[in-house]
Design a protein around this motif. Sequence first.
Motif, PDB file in Angstrom:
ATOM      1  N   GLU A  13       0.827  -1.207   0.000  1.00 48.22           N
ATOM      2  CA  GLU A  13       0.000   0.000   0.000  1.00 48.22           C
ATOM      3  C   GLU A  13       0.861   1.256   0.000  1.00 48.22           C
ATOM      4  N   PHE A  14       1.954   1.218   0.761  1.00 47.88           N
ATOM      5  CA  PHE A  14       2.843   2.366   0.840  1.00 47.88           C
ATOM      6  C   PHE A  14       3.469   2.662  -0.521  1.00 47.88           C
ATOM      7  N   ARG A  15       3.968   1.629  -1.183  1.00 50.18           N
ATOM      8  CA  ARG A  15       4.560   1.815  -2.508  1.00 50.18           C
ATOM      9  C   ARG A  15       3.519   2.324  -3.516  1.00 50.18           C
ATOM     10  N   ALA A  16       2.320   1.799  -3.430  1.00 50.57           N
ATOM     11  CA  ALA A  16       1.265   2.260  -4.330  1.00 50.57           C
ATOM     12  C   ALA A  16       0.933   3.731  -4.070  1.00 50.57           C
ATOM     13  N   ALA A  17       0.904   4.116  -2.795  1.00 51.20           N
ATOM     14  CA  ALA A  17       0.624   5.506  -2.445  1.00 51.20           C
ATOM     15  C   ALA A  17       1.748   6.412  -2.942  1.00 51.20           C
ATOM     16  N   LEU A  18       2.994   5.949  -2.846  1.00 50.40           N
ATOM     17  CA  LEU A  18       4.112   6.730  -3.369  1.00 50.40           C
ATOM     18  C   LEU A  18       3.990   6.910  -4.876  1.00 50.40           C
ATOM     19  N   GLU A  19       3.618   5.858  -5.547  1.00 54.75           N
ATOM     20  CA  GLU A  19       3.434   5.950  -6.999  1.00 54.75           C
ATOM     21  C   GLU A  19       2.314   6.933  -7.337  1.00 54.75           C
ATOM     22  N   ARG A  20       1.243   6.861  -6.576  1.00 54.39           N
ATOM     23  CA  ARG A  20       0.069   7.681  -6.843  1.00 54.39           C
ATOM     24  C   ARG A  20       0.298   9.145  -6.458  1.00 54.39           C
ATOM     25  N   ASP A  21       0.914   9.372  -5.286  1.00 51.92           N
ATOM     26  CA  ASP A  21       1.027  10.730  -4.739  1.00 51.92           C
ATOM     27  C   ASP A  21       2.471  11.217  -4.648  1.00 51.92           C
ATOM     28  N   GLY A  22       3.350  10.629  -5.413  1.00 53.43           N
ATOM     29  CA  GLY A  22       4.766  10.998  -5.358  1.00 53.43           C
ATOM     30  C   GLY A  22       5.018  12.460  -5.672  1.00 53.43           C
ATOM     31  N   ASP A  23       4.236  13.037  -6.588  1.00 55.50           N
ATOM     32  CA  ASP A  23       4.415  14.448  -6.932  1.00 55.50           C
ATOM     33  C   ASP A  23       4.148  15.343  -5.728  1.00 55.50           C
ATOM     34  N   VAL A  24       3.136  15.000  -4.963  1.00 54.70           N
ATOM     35  CA  VAL A  24       2.804  15.792  -3.788  1.00 54.70           C
ATOM     36  C   VAL A  24       3.948  15.707  -2.774  1.00 54.70           C
ATOM     37  N   LEU A  25       4.461  14.508  -2.539  1.00 50.73           N
ATOM     38  CA  LEU A  25       5.566  14.341  -1.591  1.00 50.73           C
ATOM     39  C   LEU A  25       6.801  15.100  -2.056  1.00 50.73           C
ATOM     40  N   PHE A  26       7.075  15.053  -3.342  1.00 49.64           N
ATOM     41  CA  PHE A  26       8.231  15.775  -3.879  1.00 49.64           C
ATOM     42  C   PHE A  26       8.110  17.267  -3.603  1.00 49.64           C
ATOM     43  N   HIS A  27       6.960  17.841  -3.887  1.00 47.30           N
ATOM     44  CA  HIS A  27       6.781  19.282  -3.704  1.00 47.30           C
ATOM     45  C   HIS A  27       6.814  19.673  -2.226  1.00 47.30           C
ATOM     46  N   VAL A  28       6.265  18.835  -1.367  1.00 43.84           N
ATOM     47  CA  VAL A  28       6.301  19.116   0.070  1.00 43.84           C
ATOM     48  C   VAL A  28       7.740  19.026   0.581  1.00 43.84           C
ATOM     49  N   ALA A  29       8.465  17.996   0.171  1.00 44.03           N
ATOM     50  CA  ALA A  29       9.859  17.838   0.591  1.00 44.03           C
ATOM     51  C   ALA A  29      10.711  18.992   0.069  1.00 44.03           C
ATOM     52  N   ARG A  30      10.512  19.367  -1.175  1.00 43.05           N
ATOM     53  CA  ARG A  30      11.276  20.481  -1.758  1.00 43.05           C
ATOM     54  C   ARG A  30      11.008  21.776  -1.006  1.00 43.05           C
ATOM     55  N   LYS A  31       9.760  22.040  -0.692  1.00 44.10           N
ATOM     56  CA  LYS A  31       9.404  23.257   0.046  1.00 44.10           C
ATOM     57  C   LYS A  31      10.049  23.239   1.438  1.00 44.10           C
ATOM     58  N   GLY A  32      10.060  22.089   2.083  1.00 41.98           N
ATOM     59  CA  GLY A  32      10.702  21.967   3.397  1.00 41.98           C
ATOM     60  C   GLY A  32      12.191  22.264   3.332  1.00 41.98           C
ATOM     61  N   LEU A  33      12.864  21.732   2.313  1.00 41.34           N
ATOM     62  CA  LEU A  33      14.290  22.001   2.149  1.00 41.34           C
ATOM     63  C   LEU A  33      14.541  23.470   1.810  1.00 41.34           C
ATOM     64  N   GLU A  34      13.697  24.067   0.972  1.00 46.67           N
ATOM     65  CA  GLU A  34      13.842  25.484   0.654  1.00 46.67           C
ATOM     66  C   GLU A  34      13.702  26.343   1.909  1.00 46.67           C
ATOM     67  N   ASN A  35      12.748  26.002   2.770  1.00 44.52           N
ATOM     68  CA  ASN A  35      12.573  26.725   4.030  1.00 44.52           C
ATOM     69  C   ASN A  35      13.808  26.572   4.922  1.00 44.52           C
ATOM     70  N   MET A  36      14.401  25.372   4.940  1.00 45.59           N
ATOM     71  CA  MET A  36      15.588  25.123   5.737  1.00 45.59           C
ATOM     72  C   MET A  36      16.763  25.980   5.251  1.00 45.59           C
ATOM     73  N   VAL A  37      16.956  26.055   3.950  1.00 46.37           N
ATOM     74  CA  VAL A  37      18.035  26.870   3.378  1.00 46.37           C
ATOM     75  C   VAL A  37      17.815  28.343   3.696  1.00 46.37           C
ATOM     76  N   GLU A  38      16.596  28.808   3.550  1.00 41.99           N
ATOM     77  CA  GLU A  38      16.280  30.212   3.834  1.00 41.99           C
ATOM     78  C   GLU A  38      16.516  30.540   5.304  1.00 41.99           C
ATOM     79  N   ARG A  39      16.106  29.642   6.187  1.00 42.90           N
ATOM     80  CA  ARG A  39      16.290  29.874   7.622  1.00 42.90           C
ATOM     81  C   ARG A  39      17.778  29.888   7.979  1.00 42.90           C
ATOM     82  N   PHE A  40      18.547  28.954   7.405  1.00 46.20           N
ATOM     83  CA  PHE A  40      19.991  28.915   7.620  1.00 46.20           C
ATOM     84  C   PHE A  40      20.617  30.253   7.229  1.00 46.20           C
TER      85      PHE A  40
END
Length: 105
Positions: A13-40
């Motif tokens: 189920e987890f792998r299927a969810a990653l396949e289905r919603d991977g774009d959302v996870l990518f954008h959330v992870a990218r935004k989190g890293l961008e916030n980390m760089v900005e805060r640094f």
Amino acid sequence: MAKYLSFFSNEKEFRAALERDGDVLFHVARKGLENMVERFSTELKEQRFTGYYHGNTRGNKLRVRKGHLRQSVGGSVRGKTLPGLKAVFRVGGKLAHYAAPQEYG
């Protein structure tokens, strides 16, 4: 509109969810890293640099003359896939090429 990923300890189920919603996870992870760089960048500039003054250094902040070292503080987020995402932090560069020798030597 926020989307959430949920699973109940089932690898298939987890792998299927990653396949289905991977774009959302990518954008959330990218935004989190961008916030980390900005805060640094923001915190380093505010907490480690001060204006220039004559005489001996007071405290533990670096005095700024031209501001090249302070301006060189920053970073970026790289990667086009979720496993390839990474944050790159930078101090130094073309304007402040002396940063590494000054720090280590």
